[in-house]
Scaffold this motif. Structure first.
Motif, PDB file in Angstrom:
ATOM      1  N   GLY A 195       0.847  -1.188   0.000  1.00 43.78           N
ATOM      2  CA  GLY A 195       0.000   0.000   0.000  1.00 43.78           C
ATOM      3  C   GLY A 195       0.882   1.236   0.000  1.00 43.78           C
ATOM      4  N   PRO A 196       1.007   1.967  -1.108  1.00 41.05           N
ATOM      5  CA  PRO A 196       1.964   3.083  -1.196  1.00 41.05           C
ATOM      6  C   PRO A 196       1.442   4.408  -0.681  1.00 41.05           C
ATOM      7  CG  PRO A 196       0.929   2.764  -3.321  1.00 41.05           C
ATOM      8  CD  PRO A 196       0.356   1.704  -2.410  1.00 41.05           C
ATOM      9  N   HIS A 197       0.215   4.391  -0.119  1.00 40.47           N
ATOM     10  CA  HIS A 197      -0.383   5.665   0.298  1.00 40.47           C
ATOM     11  C   HIS A 197      -1.013   5.528   1.682  1.00 40.47           C
ATOM     12  CE1 HIS A 197      -3.197   9.182   0.055  1.00 40.47           C
ATOM     13  NE2 HIS A 197      -2.115   9.702  -0.434  1.00 40.47           N
ATOM     14  N   TYR A 198      -0.195   5.197   2.678  1.00 41.31           N
ATOM     15  CA  TYR A 198      -0.550   5.230   4.097  1.00 41.31           C
ATOM     16  C   TYR A 198      -1.370   4.052   4.615  1.00 41.31           C
ATOM     17  CZ  TYR A 198       0.659  10.268   3.979  1.00 41.31           C
ATOM     18  OH  TYR A 198       1.283  11.467   3.826  1.00 41.31           O
ATOM     19  N   THR A 199      -2.184   3.405   3.801  1.00 37.93           N
ATOM     20  CA  THR A 199      -3.135   2.436   4.341  1.00 37.93           C
ATOM     21  C   THR A 199      -2.973   1.059   3.701  1.00 37.93           C
ATOM     22  OG1 THR A 199      -4.899   2.927   2.732  1.00 37.93           O
ATOM     23  CG2 THR A 199      -4.797   4.288   4.729  1.00 37.93           C
ATOM     24  N   LEU A 200      -3.595   0.075   4.355  1.00 37.57           N
ATOM     25  CA  LEU A 200      -3.575  -1.315   3.912  1.00 37.57           C
ATOM     26  C   LEU A 200      -4.946  -1.942   4.162  1.00 37.57           C
ATOM     27  CD1 LEU A 200      -0.312  -2.729   5.560  1.00 37.57           C
ATOM     28  CD2 LEU A 200      -0.698  -2.464   3.091  1.00 37.57           C
ATOM     29  N   PRO A 201      -5.301  -2.974   3.391  1.00 35.94           N
ATOM     30  CA  PRO A 201      -6.419  -3.821   3.819  1.00 35.94           C
ATOM     31  C   PRO A 201      -5.977  -4.604   5.053  1.00 35.94           C
ATOM     32  CG  PRO A 201      -5.387  -4.720   1.843  1.00 35.94           C
ATOM     33  CD  PRO A 201      -4.744  -3.401   2.097  1.00 35.94           C
ATOM     34  N   LEU A 202      -6.765  -4.582   6.073  1.00 35.11           N
ATOM     35  CA  LEU A 202      -6.323  -5.114   7.373  1.00 35.11           C
ATOM     36  C   LEU A 202      -6.652  -6.596   7.552  1.00 35.11           C
ATOM     37  CD1 LEU A 202      -7.385  -2.074   9.578  1.00 35.11           C
ATOM     38  CD2 LEU A 202      -5.159  -2.542   8.530  1.00 35.11           C
ATOM     39  N   ARG A 203      -7.404  -7.188   6.605  1.00 36.76           N
ATOM     40  CA  ARG A 203      -7.828  -8.585   6.790  1.00 36.76           C
ATOM     41  C   ARG A 203      -7.372  -9.455   5.618  1.00 36.76           C
ATOM     42  NH1 ARG A 203     -14.011  -7.790   9.181  1.00 36.76           N
ATOM     43  NH2 ARG A 203     -13.387  -6.580  11.019  1.00 36.76           N
ATOM     44  N   ILE A 204      -6.149  -9.279   5.207  1.00 38.59           N
ATOM     45  CA  ILE A 204      -5.581 -10.168   4.197  1.00 38.59           C
ATOM     46  C   ILE A 204      -4.471 -10.974   4.863  1.00 38.59           C
ATOM     47  CG2 ILE A 204      -6.175  -8.708   2.232  1.00 38.59           C
ATOM     48  CD1 ILE A 204      -3.304  -7.697   2.203  1.00 38.59           C
ATOM     49  N   ASP A 205      -4.219 -12.169   4.329  1.00 31.60           N
ATOM     50  CA  ASP A 205      -3.298 -13.084   4.994  1.00 31.60           C
ATOM     51  C   ASP A 205      -2.003 -13.269   4.199  1.00 31.60           C
ATOM     52  OD1 ASP A 205      -4.317 -14.442   2.866  1.00 31.60           O
ATOM     53  OD2 ASP A 205      -4.842 -16.265   3.977  1.00 31.60           O
ATOM     54  N   VAL A 206      -1.507 -12.150   3.622  1.00 35.62           N
ATOM     55  CA  VAL A 206      -0.216 -12.174   2.938  1.00 35.62           C
ATOM     56  C   VAL A 206       0.672 -11.113   3.569  1.00 35.62           C
ATOM     57  CG1 VAL A 206      -1.239 -12.980   0.774  1.00 35.62           C
ATOM     58  CG2 VAL A 206      -0.943 -10.525   1.158  1.00 35.62           C
ATOM     59  N   PRO A 207       1.997 -11.235   3.433  1.00 36.73           N
ATOM     60  CA  PRO A 207       2.890 -10.189   3.950  1.00 36.73           C
ATOM     61  C   PRO A 207       2.572  -8.837   3.306  1.00 36.73           C
ATOM     62  CG  PRO A 207       4.132 -12.169   3.442  1.00 36.73           C
ATOM     63  CD  PRO A 207       2.753 -12.386   2.890  1.00 36.73           C
ATOM     64  N   THR A 208       2.745  -7.781   4.070  1.00 42.82           N
ATOM     65  CA  THR A 208       2.372  -6.449   3.594  1.00 42.82           C
ATOM     66  C   THR A 208       3.465  -5.425   3.858  1.00 42.82           C
ATOM     67  OG1 THR A 208       1.261  -6.015   5.699  1.00 42.82           O
ATOM     68  CG2 THR A 208      -0.114  -6.805   3.861  1.00 42.82           C
ATOM     69  N   ALA A 209       3.527  -4.438   2.960  1.00 46.98           N
ATOM     70  CA  ALA A 209       4.367  -3.254   3.151  1.00 46.98           C
ATOM     71  C   ALA A 209       3.469  -2.040   2.979  1.00 46.98           C
ATOM     72  CB  ALA A 209       5.504  -3.229   2.126  1.00 46.98           C
ATOM     73  N   VAL A 210       3.722  -1.003   3.751  1.00 46.80           N
ATOM     74  CA  VAL A 210       2.951   0.237   3.620  1.00 46.80           C
ATOM     75  C   VAL A 210       3.928   1.400   3.619  1.00 46.80           C
ATOM     76  CG1 VAL A 210       2.575   0.539   6.114  1.00 46.80           C
ATOM     77  CG2 VAL A 210       0.981   1.571   4.480  1.00 46.80           C
ATOM     78  N   THR A 211       3.673   2.373   2.770  1.00 41.81           N
ATOM     79  CA  THR A 211       4.489   3.584   2.737  1.00 41.81           C
ATOM     80  C   THR A 211       3.819   4.669   3.557  1.00 41.81           C
ATOM     81  OG1 THR A 211       5.328   3.062   0.528  1.00 41.81           O
ATOM     82  CG2 THR A 211       5.563   5.328   1.278  1.00 41.81           C
ATOM     83  N   VAL A 212       4.565   5.248   4.478  1.00 38.90           N
ATOM     84  CA  VAL A 212       4.120   6.398   5.260  1.00 38.90           C
ATOM     85  C   VAL A 212       4.933   7.599   4.798  1.00 38.90           C
ATOM     86  CG1 VAL A 212       3.934   7.418   7.558  1.00 38.90           C
ATOM     87  CG2 VAL A 212       3.424   4.980   7.217  1.00 38.90           C
ATOM     88  N   HIS A 213       4.264   8.600   4.260  1.00 34.76           N
ATOM     89  CA  HIS A 213       4.950   9.760   3.685  1.00 34.76           C
ATOM     90  C   HIS A 213       5.263  10.823   4.725  1.00 34.76           C
ATOM     91  CE1 HIS A 213       4.325   8.374  -0.478  1.00 34.76           C
ATOM     92  NE2 HIS A 213       3.215   7.836   0.017  1.00 34.76           N
ATOM     93  N   ASP A 214       4.369  11.011   5.680  1.00 28.60           N
ATOM     94  CA  ASP A 214       4.586  11.989   6.742  1.00 28.60           C
ATOM     95  C   ASP A 214       3.624  11.679   7.874  1.00 28.60           C
ATOM     96  OD1 ASP A 214       2.039  13.655   6.462  1.00 28.60           O
ATOM     97  OD2 ASP A 214       2.875  13.878   4.455  1.00 28.60           O
TER      98      ASP A 214
END
Length: 378
Positions: free
Chosen positions: A90-109
């Motif tokens: 998720g490159p814009h602060y947020t993610l789906p919270l109920r998926i069962d795969v590894p995740t990365a999220v970008t926090v810009h500020d």
């Protein structure tokens, strides 16, 4: 390595985080070691097929923002089950919270937490909650600067690994003026009402950019320079009324040009032919327009106290935020001191040369490996 990158938040006229997402998508799609899947809005797939022709396009996200935000938490799980990515990013602060795969999220500020008055109240309520949840859920958090990483640790103290990956810049486009094409660029700028000499700003007109202080500073500088103009490139965002009021009260209304959003080629020309670029933001997680101005070899004045210091180094003049007098003095020195201006024109491209999108893409691939070391080694 199978990566699903959610690009559904990128608008048709991208700035900042949107430019970043496009550059990372294009870079990942060009790699032989990445199988890239792009999750787009339902009617936005064709754009992404052009931007990242080797990527698989999944156009399932609703077009309107409210529905898109709901879909992220309700519809994304089915996409994760069908694609089975090694990493969902998720490159814009947020993610789906109920998926069962590894995740990365970008926090810009962290301005939704540190300065809620700079944003619409509904956005503050949503993004505070969802950023905190995404950081808690993520396998790895990508921050665009060391400054943002420090604020993230101080505010949310995540348990997962934080990886700092600075933005790059399109050096083929944002570069000093050459021996050819100058006349065409000046004609293009003139079509937007822009003619030298001028001081340039580029960015969405919103509270944290502090354009009213720039307008006040310009009015001081312009008093003794009757030919100088101020060009404010970018669309109005939330809270832009203060800028309009500052322009009306400046005494220099006819010398302030508002060309609106400029495409990348015109924006590069705007920077190249400016006497100086002023980027007086109160705080930035990165500050891409400042880096683009440096890459064009244009003398830059920007502000102390955030990632802008980290990006500019000693290749720009730095002034305190909200200080119209200091900003005016810095702009005047760039206009009057030829030796100083020449030094910064040479220093800018050298500094910007250390920031590339290839390096940023490599940093993201490394972050994905950190997010999913088991699946990627299998």
């Amino acid at each position: 390595m199978r990566v699903l990158l959610d690009v559904s938040a990128v608008p048709g006229r991208p700035v900042g985080a949107g430019v970043y997402t496009i550059a990372i998508a294009a870079g990942l799609a060009a790699r032989d070691d990445v199988e890239l899947h792009l999750l787009t809005r339902r009617h936005d797939g064709d754009r992404w097929r052009v931007l990242a022709p080797r990527a698989a396009i999944i156009s399932r996200v609703p077009d309107r923002r409210p529905s898109r935000l709901v879909w992220e938490q309700t519809g994304a799980a089915s996409v994760a089950r069908s694609v089975r990515p090694d990493v969902w990013h998720g490159p814009h602060y947020t993610l789906p919270l109920r998926i069962d795969v590894p995740t990365a999220v970008t926090v810009h500020d962290l301005t939704f937490f540190d300065h809620p008055d700079w944003h619409e109240r509904t956005k503050v309520l949503y993004f505070r909650r969802m950023i905190a949840a995404a950081v808690e859920r993520a396998s790895v958090v990508i921050c665009v600067s060391a400054f943002t990483a420090e604020r993230l640790r101080a505010r949310l103290d995540p348990d997962c690994e934080i990886v700092v990956v600075p933005h790059g810049v399109d050096h083929a486009r944002f570069a000093p003026a050459g021996d050819t094409g100058v006349a065409r660029e000046l004609e293009d700028l003139a079509a937007h009402g822009v003619t030298p000499p001028y001081v340039a700003f580029a960015g969405t007109i919103e509270p944290r950019k502090d354009v009213p202080t720039l307008v006040q500073a310009f009015a001081r500088v312009a008093a003794t320079r009757p030919d100088l103009r101020l060009v404010l490139a970018g669309n109005d965002g939330w809270g832009s009324a203060a800028t309009r009021a500052a322009i009306a009260a400046s005494g220099a209304v006819t010398r302030i040009v508002r060309p609106g959003y400029l495409d990348d080629d015109t924006l590069a020309a705007l920077f190249r032919h400016a006497a100086a670029v002023a980027y007086p933001s109160l705080e930035e997680g990165f500050g891409l327009p400042a880096l683009e101005a440096l890459a064009c070899g244009t003398p830059l004045v920007t502000t102390l106290g955030s990632a802008l210091e980290e990006i500019a180094g000693d290749a720009a003049l730095l002034v305190p935020p909200r200080d119209a007098g200091a900003l005016a003095a810095a702009i005047a020195s760039l206009l009057d001191d030829r030796e100083l201006a020449a030094r910064l024109r040479a220093a800018g491209p050298r500094r910007a040369g250390t920031f590339t999108w290839d390096r940023a893409v490599e940093g993201h691939v490394d972050a994905y490996h950190r997010a999913a070391p088991v699946s990627l080694s299998a």
